[in-house]
Design an enzyme around this catalytic site. Sequence first.
Site, PDB file in Angstrom:
ATOM      1  CD  GLU A 208       1.429  -5.686  -3.758  1.00 41.29           C
ATOM      2  OE1 GLU A 208       1.206  -6.148  -4.897  1.00 41.29           O
ATOM      3  OE2 GLU A 208       2.167  -4.708  -3.547  1.00 41.29           O
TER       4      GLU A 208
ATOM      5  CG  HIS B 106       0.771   1.497   0.726  1.00 41.20           C
ATOM      6  ND1 HIS B 106       1.872   1.397   1.555  1.00 41.20           N
ATOM      7  CD2 HIS B 106       0.794   0.404  -0.065  1.00 41.20           C
ATOM      8  CE1 HIS B 106       2.518   0.281   1.297  1.00 41.20           C
ATOM      9  NE2 HIS B 106       1.893  -0.346   0.303  1.00 41.20           N
TER      10      HIS B 106
END
Length: 196
Positions: free
Chosen positions: A76, A3
Amino acid sequence: MRHGETEWNVKQRLQGHKNTPLTREGIKRIEALAHRLNKYTFDAVYSSDQLRAVETARIIMQKSKLDITKDERLRERSFGILEGLNRDEIKQKHPEIWERMMARDPEYIFPEGETGNDFYNRTVNFFEEIAENPHQNILVVSHGGVLTMLVRYIMKLPAEAPRHFSIPNAGFNRFTYADKVWLIETLGDLSHDENH
């Protein structure tokens, strides 16, 4: 792809499962990456369901009619009570947890978080599943930790080994899979980023 840069990336705070918005610079770099990716035709798009990854995927795919499939396995690692803290704050407030972090014990579970092994297994499970997918070109938007697990898996690196490679925000990473073998073609390439 990892990202785009977030406010907590700039402040070097552990994000884990918490959401922080992309910075203006992060958006700009993802737009440059999107321009680079124009030469590719994607058959499918997957993203972590976390806001920073979904925003990144939307920017990259804004000219496409493809749906973005969100998958929790691309999140994550959960760092539990450490999320929102930087390295110095962790050392100061949780010295015993910091020691365990530095030991890289894959069985250690962060309080209210997850073990390295659980994180590794869910990551590998996702990539092995899509590798068997009939699609040819697949875009995946995720996180630095997820990409680190994929590289460790491909290179057969033990979980406790130090990381000697970089996974920058908005970097270009290309992996191929053929005859049940993964290859790392490109890792952390920022040649599309004029500030790099």
